[in-house]
Design an enzyme around this catalytic site. Sequence first.
Site, PDB file in Angstrom:
ATOM      1  N   HIS A 167       0.831  -1.203   0.000  1.00 35.46           N
ATOM      2  CA  HIS A 167       0.000   0.000   0.000  1.00 35.46           C
ATOM      3  C   HIS A 167       0.873   1.263   0.000  1.00 35.46           C
ATOM      4  CE1 HIS A 167      -2.726  -2.896   2.269  1.00 35.46           C
ATOM      5  NE2 HIS A 167      -3.493  -2.529   1.273  1.00 35.46           N
TER       6      HIS A 167
ATOM      7  N   GLY B 271      -2.213  -1.477  -7.330  1.00 35.37           N
ATOM      8  CA  GLY B 271      -1.110  -2.432  -7.379  1.00 35.37           C
ATOM      9  C   GLY B 271      -1.326  -3.505  -8.437  1.00 35.37           C
TER      10      GLY B 271
ATOM     11  N   GLN C  14      -8.119  -6.723 -11.220  1.00 37.55           N
ATOM     12  CA  GLN C  14      -8.747  -5.482 -10.743  1.00 37.55           C
ATOM     13  C   GLN C  14      -8.204  -4.285 -11.517  1.00 37.55           C
ATOM     14  OE1 GLN C  14      -9.358  -4.511  -6.423  1.00 37.55           O
ATOM     15  NE2 GLN C  14      -7.516  -3.310  -6.687  1.00 37.55           N
TER      16      GLN C  14
HETATM   17  P1  AMP Z   1      -6.359  -3.693  -0.661  1.00 36.51           P
HETATM   18  O1  AMP Z   1      -6.225  -2.955   0.636  1.00 36.51           O
HETATM   19  O2  AMP Z   1      -5.980  -5.131  -0.572  1.00 36.51           O
HETATM   20  O3  AMP Z   1      -7.683  -3.456  -1.334  1.00 36.51           O
HETATM   21  O4  AMP Z   1      -5.278  -3.065  -1.643  1.00 36.51           O
HETATM   22  C1  AMP Z   1      -5.253  -1.690  -1.928  1.00 36.51           C
HETATM   23  C2  AMP Z   1      -4.309  -1.428  -3.065  1.00 36.51           C
HETATM   24  O5  AMP Z   1      -2.999  -1.884  -2.713  1.00 36.51           O
HETATM   25  C3  AMP Z   1      -4.704  -2.195  -4.347  1.00 36.51           C
HETATM   26  O6  AMP Z   1      -4.485  -1.358  -5.471  1.00 36.51           O
HETATM   27  C4  AMP Z   1      -3.748  -3.361  -4.337  1.00 36.51           C
HETATM   28  O7  AMP Z   1      -3.469  -3.869  -5.629  1.00 36.51           O
HETATM   29  C5  AMP Z   1      -2.509  -2.736  -3.731  1.00 36.51           C
HETATM   30  N1  AMP Z   1      -1.616  -3.771  -3.179  1.00 36.51           N
HETATM   31  C6  AMP Z   1      -1.957  -4.752  -2.310  1.00 36.51           C
HETATM   32  N2  AMP Z   1      -0.889  -5.561  -2.084  1.00 36.51           N
HETATM   33  C7  AMP Z   1       0.127  -5.085  -2.834  1.00 36.51           C
HETATM   34  C8  AMP Z   1       1.483  -5.477  -3.050  1.00 36.51           C
HETATM   35  N3  AMP Z   1       2.021  -6.536  -2.438  1.00 36.51           N
HETATM   36  N4  AMP Z   1       2.243  -4.745  -3.894  1.00 36.51           N
HETATM   37  C9  AMP Z   1       1.712  -3.661  -4.533  1.00 36.51           C
HETATM   38  N5  AMP Z   1       0.458  -3.235  -4.373  1.00 36.51           N
HETATM   39  C10 AMP Z   1      -0.340  -3.927  -3.533  1.00 36.51           C
END
Ligand code: AMP
Length: 285
Positions: A39, A149, A155
């Site tokens: 994040h 991400g 997504q």
């Molecule tokens: P989430 O809180 O899981 O909904 O993720 C929020 C954002 O963080 C989304 O755009 C995810 O793709 C990104 N994200 C989650 N894990 C990672 C990671 N390991 N590396 C890069 N981006 C991430």
Amino acid sequence: MKMKTITKIGEMRSAVKALKSQGKTIGFVPTMGYLHEGHLSLVRESIKKADSTVVSVFINPAQFGPTEDFEDYPRDMKRDSEILEKEGVDYLFVPEVKEMYPEGYKTYVEVCGFQDRLCGRSRPGHFRGVSTVVLKLFNIVNPDFSFFGQKDAQQAIILEKMVQDLDLEVKIEILPIIREEDGLALSSRNTYLNTEERRAALVLSESLGEAQKMIEKGEKDVESIISRMKEIIKGEPLAKIDYIEIVDMDNLNPLTSIGKKVLVALAVFIGKVRLIDNVIVHTKE
Ligand code: AMP
């Protein structure tokens, strides 16, 4: 400026209007909280790129199936807020569920076709929930840039398509997957894993690494690559494959033969925990 936390849609809109009237650009990072370095890589890019950064933490019930982990999803608002403040975020938007979906809520967004593949097949309705909440958040925050991400590859592709199809003005940026030193992709759900499962979870990145190597060495046959990946994952008793697919980056169509730029994506249950990971592989021809 000290970070301001906002819970109401109206207040978020007013804050954004004030920034825009000063000619400031807005970067936006939507999250479900329980923040990790993945994040934060998005947050840092937003701070670098935009004049003001808004981060949302909203665990979106519309993207969880009835038997999924909405209730159990890890939460630590105090820690998240401290981290974001330290990073230099300007606004933290944390609406309640009833603020985003008041009684009588009826409208949903679907990116047809794209949403029923890969993760969408095992999580019906998931991407409809994601597209809906992200469009709502875009309408509230009115960002110039929004950061996502590559970890959630499908997504990212769906949201880029939504922005294109609905003529939204926001520019979407997709940033690389942040991993632990041993290769495990960071995820808020990793916290569900016990020690044994944490070790077993390495089969995801290992099998993707093997696929990447095979493709880079010139293997073109998708079936051979997937069967080698299956072999690696099946060697781990705690792992159960949900799907492994090699698809065209532009339309998520499954490939039989490797093209110029492919997405190798998988979802694997480690015990009860469903984890996802992927790699984009470029070839010369
Ligand atoms: P989430 O809180 O899981 O909904 O993720 C929020 C954002 O963080 C989304 O755009 C995810 O793709 C990104 N994200 C989650 N894990 C990672 C990671 N390991 N590396 C890069 N981006 C991430």
